[in-house]
Design an enzyme around this catalytic site. Sequence first.
Site, PDB file in Angstrom:
ATOM      1  N   ASP A 209       6.577 -15.336 -25.928  1.00 41.25           N
ATOM      2  CA  ASP A 209       7.833 -14.908 -25.304  1.00 41.25           C
ATOM      3  C   ASP A 209       8.742 -14.241 -26.334  1.00 41.25           C
ATOM      4  OD1 ASP A 209       7.359 -16.057 -22.638  1.00 41.25           O
ATOM      5  OD2 ASP A 209       7.599 -17.996 -23.631  1.00 41.25           O
TER       6      ASP A 209
ATOM      7  N   ARG B 137       0.793 -18.813 -10.800  1.00 41.81           N
ATOM      8  CA  ARG B 137      -0.147 -18.955 -11.918  1.00 41.81           C
ATOM      9  C   ARG B 137      -1.589 -18.899 -11.439  1.00 41.81           C
ATOM     10  NH1 ARG B 137      -1.771 -24.123 -14.651  1.00 41.81           N
ATOM     11  NH2 ARG B 137      -2.917 -23.525 -16.523  1.00 41.81           N
TER      12      ARG B 137
ATOM     13  N   TRP C 286      11.282 -22.511 -19.006  1.00 40.08           N
ATOM     14  CA  TRP C 286      11.932 -21.371 -19.645  1.00 40.08           C
ATOM     15  C   TRP C 286      13.374 -21.187 -19.190  1.00 40.08           C
ATOM     16  CZ3 TRP C 286       6.860 -21.363 -17.963  1.00 40.08           C
ATOM     17  CH2 TRP C 286       5.878 -21.074 -18.915  1.00 40.08           C
TER      18      TRP C 286
ATOM     19  N   HIS D  15      -4.130 -16.090 -12.963  1.00 39.66           N
ATOM     20  CA  HIS D  15      -5.324 -16.439 -13.727  1.00 39.66           C
ATOM     21  C   HIS D  15      -6.607 -16.065 -12.996  1.00 39.66           C
ATOM     22  CE1 HIS D  15      -3.784 -19.164 -17.136  1.00 39.66           C
ATOM     23  NE2 HIS D  15      -2.795 -18.424 -16.689  1.00 39.66           N
TER      24      HIS D  15
ATOM     25  N   HIS E 215       7.754 -15.837 -16.167  1.00 44.54           N
ATOM     26  CA  HIS E 215       8.149 -17.100 -16.798  1.00 44.54           C
ATOM     27  C   HIS E 215       9.563 -17.517 -16.413  1.00 44.54           C
ATOM     28  CE1 HIS E 215       4.983 -17.048 -20.287  1.00 44.54           C
ATOM     29  NE2 HIS E 215       4.472 -17.367 -19.106  1.00 44.54           N
TER      30      HIS E 215
END
Length: 286
Positions: free
Chosen positions: A240, A45, A196, A49, A180
Amino acid sequence: FGSGRGLVRKMWLCCNSSRNHKFSALQDDLEQLIESRSCGPILIRLSWHDAGVFSAGPLKGGCPNAAMRFTDGGEGAFDANAGLPSLALKLLEPITLKYCPDFISHADLWTLAANVAIRVMGGPVIPTRFGRQDAQSSKESVESQVGRLPDGDKGVSHLREIFVPKGFDDKDIVALSGAHTVGQCHLAFSGFEGQWTKNRNTFDNSYFKNLLTKKYTAEKTSKGCPQHREADGTIMLISDLALLEDPSFKTHVERYAADQDAFFNDFKSAWMRLQELGCPNLRTEF
Protein backbone atom coordinates in the site's frame (compact mmCIF):
# COMPACT_ATOMS: atom_id res chain seq x y z
CA PHE A 1 -46.59 -21.44 -40.48
CA GLY A 2 -47.23 -17.91 -39.20
CA SER A 3 -49.08 -19.12 -36.09
CA GLY A 4 -46.27 -21.58 -35.36
CA ARG A 5 -43.72 -18.80 -35.48
CA GLY A 6 -45.90 -16.74 -33.15
CA LEU A 7 -46.10 -19.63 -30.69
CA VAL A 8 -42.32 -19.99 -30.68
CA ARG A 9 -41.96 -16.27 -29.97
CA LYS A 10 -44.46 -16.45 -27.10
CA MET A 11 -42.56 -19.39 -25.61
CA TRP A 12 -39.26 -17.50 -25.95
CA LEU A 13 -40.69 -14.41 -24.29
CA CYS A 14 -42.13 -16.50 -21.46
CA CYS A 15 -38.81 -18.27 -20.90
CA ASN A 16 -36.90 -15.00 -21.03
CA SER A 17 -39.29 -13.39 -18.55
CA SER A 18 -38.88 -16.33 -16.20
CA ARG A 19 -35.07 -16.08 -16.36
CA ASN A 20 -35.19 -12.33 -15.74
CA HIS A 21 -37.41 -12.88 -12.71
CA LYS A 22 -35.05 -15.53 -11.34
CA PHE A 23 -32.04 -13.30 -11.98
CA SER A 24 -33.69 -10.52 -9.99
CA ALA A 25 -34.33 -13.00 -7.19
CA LEU A 26 -30.65 -14.01 -7.28
CA GLN A 27 -29.56 -10.39 -6.91
CA ASP A 28 -32.01 -9.92 -4.04
CA ASP A 29 -30.58 -13.01 -2.30
CA LEU A 30 -27.05 -11.64 -2.70
CA GLU A 31 -28.04 -8.23 -1.34
CA GLN A 32 -29.71 -9.82 1.68
CA LEU A 33 -26.65 -11.98 2.37
CA ILE A 34 -24.25 -9.04 2.11
CA GLU A 35 -26.35 -6.75 4.28
CA SER A 36 -27.14 -9.35 6.94
CA ARG A 37 -23.66 -10.85 7.22
CA SER A 38 -21.49 -7.82 6.36
CA CYS A 39 -19.55 -10.08 4.02
CA GLY A 40 -19.09 -7.79 1.04
CA PRO A 41 -15.29 -7.51 1.38
CA ILE A 42 -14.62 -11.25 1.33
CA LEU A 43 -16.84 -11.66 -1.74
CA ILE A 44 -14.76 -9.01 -3.52
CA ARG A 45 -11.60 -10.87 -2.53
CA LEU A 46 -13.08 -14.14 -3.81
CA SER A 47 -13.70 -12.69 -7.26
CA TRP A 48 -10.34 -10.92 -7.33
CA HIS A 49 -8.35 -14.06 -6.49
CA ASP A 50 -10.39 -16.19 -8.88
CA ALA A 51 -9.66 -13.85 -11.81
CA GLY A 52 -6.32 -12.44 -10.72
CA VAL A 53 -4.31 -15.59 -11.39
CA PHE A 54 -4.37 -14.77 -15.12
CA SER A 55 -1.05 -13.81 -16.69
CA ALA A 56 0.12 -13.19 -20.22
CA GLY A 57 3.77 -12.64 -19.27
CA PRO A 58 6.43 -15.30 -18.63
CA LEU A 59 3.65 -17.22 -16.87
CA LYS A 60 0.70 -18.06 -19.06
CA GLY A 61 -2.96 -18.83 -18.63
CA GLY A 62 -5.39 -18.65 -15.76
CA CYS A 63 -8.93 -17.31 -15.73
CA PRO A 64 -11.91 -16.93 -13.39
CA ASN A 65 -13.14 -20.53 -13.33
CA ALA A 66 -14.05 -21.11 -9.66
CA ALA A 67 -11.25 -23.65 -9.23
CA MET A 68 -11.12 -22.74 -5.53
CA ARG A 69 -14.15 -24.98 -5.02
CA PHE A 70 -11.70 -27.88 -4.94
CA THR A 71 -9.42 -27.95 -1.91
CA ASP A 72 -7.49 -31.15 -2.65
CA GLY A 73 -4.87 -29.02 -4.39
CA GLY A 74 -4.45 -26.15 -6.81
CA GLU A 75 -5.98 -22.74 -6.19
CA GLY A 76 -8.19 -23.98 -3.37
CA ALA A 77 -5.03 -24.82 -1.42
CA PHE A 78 -3.01 -21.66 -2.18
CA ASP A 79 -1.86 -19.77 0.92
CA ALA A 80 -3.01 -16.54 -0.76
CA ASN A 81 -6.55 -17.94 -0.84
CA ALA A 82 -6.69 -18.97 2.81
CA GLY A 83 -10.17 -18.40 4.18
CA LEU A 84 -11.88 -18.16 0.82
CA PRO A 85 -12.99 -21.81 0.47
CA SER A 86 -13.81 -22.14 4.16
CA LEU A 87 -15.49 -18.77 4.75
CA ALA A 88 -16.55 -17.10 1.51
CA LEU A 89 -17.88 -20.26 -0.11
CA LYS A 90 -19.62 -21.26 3.12
CA LEU A 91 -21.39 -17.90 3.21
CA LEU A 92 -22.43 -18.32 -0.43
CA GLU A 93 -23.46 -21.96 -0.02
CA PRO A 94 -27.26 -21.47 0.30
CA ILE A 95 -27.27 -19.29 -2.83
CA THR A 96 -24.90 -21.64 -4.64
CA LEU A 97 -27.15 -24.63 -3.96
CA LYS A 98 -30.16 -22.68 -5.15
CA TYR A 99 -28.73 -21.40 -8.45
CA CYS A 100 -25.57 -23.29 -9.47
CA PRO A 101 -24.75 -24.72 -11.90
CA ASP A 102 -28.08 -25.00 -13.75
CA PHE A 103 -28.96 -21.31 -13.69
CA ILE A 104 -25.54 -19.67 -13.36
CA SER A 105 -21.96 -20.96 -13.28
CA HIS A 106 -20.01 -20.75 -10.02
CA ALA A 107 -17.51 -18.40 -11.64
CA ASP A 108 -20.24 -16.06 -12.88
CA LEU A 109 -21.89 -16.15 -9.45
CA TRP A 110 -18.64 -15.13 -7.73
CA THR A 111 -18.24 -12.29 -10.22
CA LEU A 112 -21.80 -11.07 -9.73
CA ALA A 113 -21.59 -11.39 -5.94
CA ALA A 114 -18.54 -9.11 -5.84
CA ASN A 115 -20.22 -6.51 -8.02
CA VAL A 116 -23.39 -6.56 -5.95
CA ALA A 117 -21.21 -6.19 -2.83
CA ILE A 118 -19.43 -3.15 -4.24
CA ARG A 119 -22.77 -1.50 -5.03
CA VAL A 120 -24.37 -2.38 -1.68
CA MET A 121 -21.38 -0.91 0.18
CA GLY A 122 -21.72 2.39 -1.68
CA GLY A 123 -19.35 1.86 -4.58
CA PRO A 124 -19.91 2.15 -8.32
CA VAL A 125 -22.49 0.11 -10.20
CA ILE A 126 -20.45 -2.38 -12.20
CA PRO A 127 -22.00 -4.28 -15.12
CA THR A 128 -21.48 -8.03 -15.11
CA ARG A 129 -21.03 -10.06 -18.28
CA PHE A 130 -21.67 -13.79 -18.25
CA GLY A 131 -20.40 -17.02 -19.75
CA ARG A 132 -17.45 -18.06 -17.57
CA GLN A 133 -16.86 -21.81 -17.57
CA ASP A 134 -16.35 -23.65 -14.29
CA ALA A 135 -13.34 -25.82 -13.59
CA GLN A 136 -14.28 -29.47 -13.06
CA SER A 137 -11.36 -30.32 -10.77
CA SER A 138 -8.36 -28.77 -9.03
CA LYS A 139 -6.26 -29.84 -12.00
CA GLU A 140 -7.66 -26.86 -13.90
CA SER A 141 -5.90 -24.49 -11.49
CA VAL A 142 -2.78 -22.53 -12.37
CA GLU A 143 0.45 -24.02 -11.08
CA SER A 144 1.14 -21.53 -8.25
CA GLN A 145 0.20 -18.17 -6.78
CA VAL A 146 3.81 -17.02 -7.18
CA GLY A 147 4.13 -14.39 -9.88
CA ARG A 148 0.36 -14.20 -10.29
CA LEU A 149 -1.10 -12.76 -7.07
CA PRO A 150 0.54 -9.81 -5.25
CA ASP A 151 2.32 -10.10 -1.92
CA GLY A 152 1.53 -7.51 0.75
CA ASP A 153 5.14 -7.32 1.93
CA LYS A 154 6.60 -6.22 -1.42
CA GLY A 155 6.88 -2.87 -3.13
CA VAL A 156 6.77 -0.92 -6.37
CA SER A 157 8.60 -3.27 -8.73
CA HIS A 158 6.61 -6.26 -7.49
CA LEU A 159 3.30 -4.54 -8.15
CA ARG A 160 4.26 -3.90 -11.76
CA GLU A 161 5.66 -7.43 -12.17
CA ILE A 162 2.28 -8.82 -11.10
CA PHE A 163 -0.14 -6.44 -12.81
CA VAL A 164 1.53 -5.45 -16.09
CA PRO A 165 1.36 -9.03 -17.50
CA LYS A 166 -2.40 -8.88 -16.87
CA GLY A 167 -2.63 -5.80 -19.10
CA PHE A 168 -2.80 -3.13 -16.38
CA ASP A 169 -0.94 0.18 -16.24
CA ASP A 170 0.00 2.34 -13.24
CA LYS A 171 -3.42 4.00 -13.07
CA ASP A 172 -5.12 0.59 -13.04
CA ILE A 173 -2.80 -0.68 -10.31
CA VAL A 174 -3.62 2.24 -8.03
CA ALA A 175 -7.35 2.08 -8.78
CA LEU A 176 -7.51 -1.65 -8.04
CA SER A 177 -5.52 -1.14 -4.83
CA GLY A 178 -8.38 1.11 -3.76
CA ALA A 179 -10.44 -1.99 -3.06
CA HIS A 180 -8.56 -1.98 0.25
CA THR A 181 -10.97 0.76 1.30
CA VAL A 182 -13.12 -2.17 2.48
CA GLY A 183 -12.29 -5.28 4.43
CA GLN A 184 -9.43 -6.21 6.71
CA CYS A 185 -6.44 -8.51 7.08
CA HIS A 186 -6.97 -11.59 9.23
CA LEU A 187 -3.93 -12.81 11.12
CA ALA A 188 -4.88 -16.46 10.78
CA PHE A 189 -5.18 -16.28 7.01
CA SER A 190 -2.58 -13.79 5.76
CA GLY A 191 -0.27 -13.16 8.69
CA PHE A 192 -1.25 -9.48 8.57
CA GLU A 193 -3.76 -7.95 10.96
CA GLY A 194 -6.05 -4.92 10.85
CA GLN A 195 -8.25 -2.88 8.56
CA TRP A 196 -7.22 -0.10 6.20
CA THR A 197 -10.09 2.28 7.00
CA LYS A 198 -12.36 2.90 9.96
CA ASN A 199 -15.47 1.86 8.03
CA ARG A 200 -14.52 -1.47 6.50
CA ASN A 201 -17.94 -2.00 4.91
CA THR A 202 -18.11 1.37 3.13
CA PHE A 203 -16.73 1.53 -0.40
CA ASP A 204 -15.39 5.06 -0.88
CA ASN A 205 -12.05 6.85 -1.35
CA SER A 206 -11.05 6.80 2.34
CA TYR A 207 -8.13 4.46 1.56
CA PHE A 208 -6.45 7.14 -0.55
CA LYS A 209 -7.19 9.91 1.94
CA ASN A 210 -5.61 7.79 4.67
CA LEU A 211 -2.50 7.16 2.61
CA LEU A 212 -1.92 10.90 2.24
CA THR A 213 -2.88 12.14 5.70
CA LYS A 214 -2.09 9.49 8.29
CA LYS A 215 1.28 8.65 9.82
CA TYR A 216 2.06 4.96 10.05
CA THR A 217 4.62 3.22 12.23
CA ALA A 218 6.38 0.04 11.15
CA GLU A 219 5.60 -3.09 13.14
CA LYS A 220 5.52 -6.85 12.84
CA THR A 221 2.51 -8.97 13.59
CA SER A 222 2.66 -11.95 15.91
CA LYS A 223 3.14 -14.01 12.76
CA GLY A 224 6.27 -12.01 11.91
CA CYS A 225 4.77 -10.17 8.93
CA PRO A 226 5.84 -6.54 8.43
CA GLN A 227 3.12 -3.90 8.22
CA HIS A 228 2.47 -0.32 9.35
CA ARG A 229 -0.09 0.91 11.88
CA GLU A 230 -1.60 4.30 12.67
CA ALA A 231 -2.51 5.43 16.18
CA ASP A 232 -6.21 4.85 15.47
CA GLY A 233 -5.51 1.18 14.72
CA THR A 234 -5.82 1.27 10.93
CA ILE A 235 -3.01 -0.26 8.91
CA MET A 236 -1.18 -0.14 5.62
CA LEU A 237 0.91 -2.90 4.08
CA ILE A 238 4.22 -2.36 2.34
CA SER A 239 2.41 -2.80 -0.99
CA ASP A 240 0.00 0.00 0.00
CA LEU A 241 2.69 2.48 1.01
CA ALA A 242 4.52 1.68 -2.23
CA LEU A 243 1.83 3.75 -3.96
CA LEU A 244 3.38 6.84 -2.32
CA GLU A 245 6.97 5.96 -3.16
CA ASP A 246 6.62 5.99 -6.94
CA PRO A 247 5.79 9.38 -8.53
CA SER A 248 3.53 7.84 -11.17
CA PHE A 249 1.57 5.87 -8.58
CA LYS A 250 1.36 8.85 -6.21
CA THR A 251 -0.19 11.08 -8.88
CA HIS A 252 -3.20 8.76 -9.03
CA VAL A 253 -3.38 8.43 -5.23
CA GLU A 254 -3.64 12.20 -4.97
CA ARG A 255 -6.26 12.39 -7.70
CA TYR A 256 -8.44 9.68 -6.14
CA ALA A 257 -8.16 11.20 -2.66
CA ALA A 258 -9.46 14.50 -4.06
CA ASP A 259 -12.07 13.07 -6.44
CA GLN A 260 -14.09 10.01 -5.49
CA ASP A 261 -15.91 9.97 -8.82
CA ALA A 262 -12.57 9.71 -10.63
CA PHE A 263 -11.66 6.74 -8.43
CA PHE A 264 -15.00 5.05 -9.04
CA ASN A 265 -14.75 5.51 -12.81
CA ASP A 266 -11.19 4.18 -13.06
CA PHE A 267 -11.85 1.35 -10.60
CA LYS A 268 -14.91 0.29 -12.56
CA SER A 269 -12.93 0.12 -15.80
CA ALA A 270 -10.01 -1.82 -14.32
CA TRP A 271 -12.22 -4.14 -12.24
CA MET A 272 -14.38 -5.17 -15.19
CA ARG A 273 -11.25 -6.04 -17.19
CA LEU A 274 -9.85 -7.98 -14.23
CA GLN A 275 -13.02 -10.05 -13.91
CA GLU A 276 -12.91 -10.95 -17.61
CA LEU A 277 -9.25 -11.94 -17.92
CA GLY A 278 -8.87 -15.07 -20.03
CA CYS A 279 -12.60 -15.21 -20.79
CA PRO A 280 -13.43 -14.35 -24.41
CA ASN A 281 -16.93 -14.14 -25.83
CA LEU A 282 -18.74 -13.17 -22.65
CA ARG A 283 -22.29 -11.96 -23.11
CA THR A 284 -23.97 -8.85 -21.75
CA GLU A 285 -27.42 -10.38 -21.43
CA PHE A 286 -27.88 -13.03 -18.78
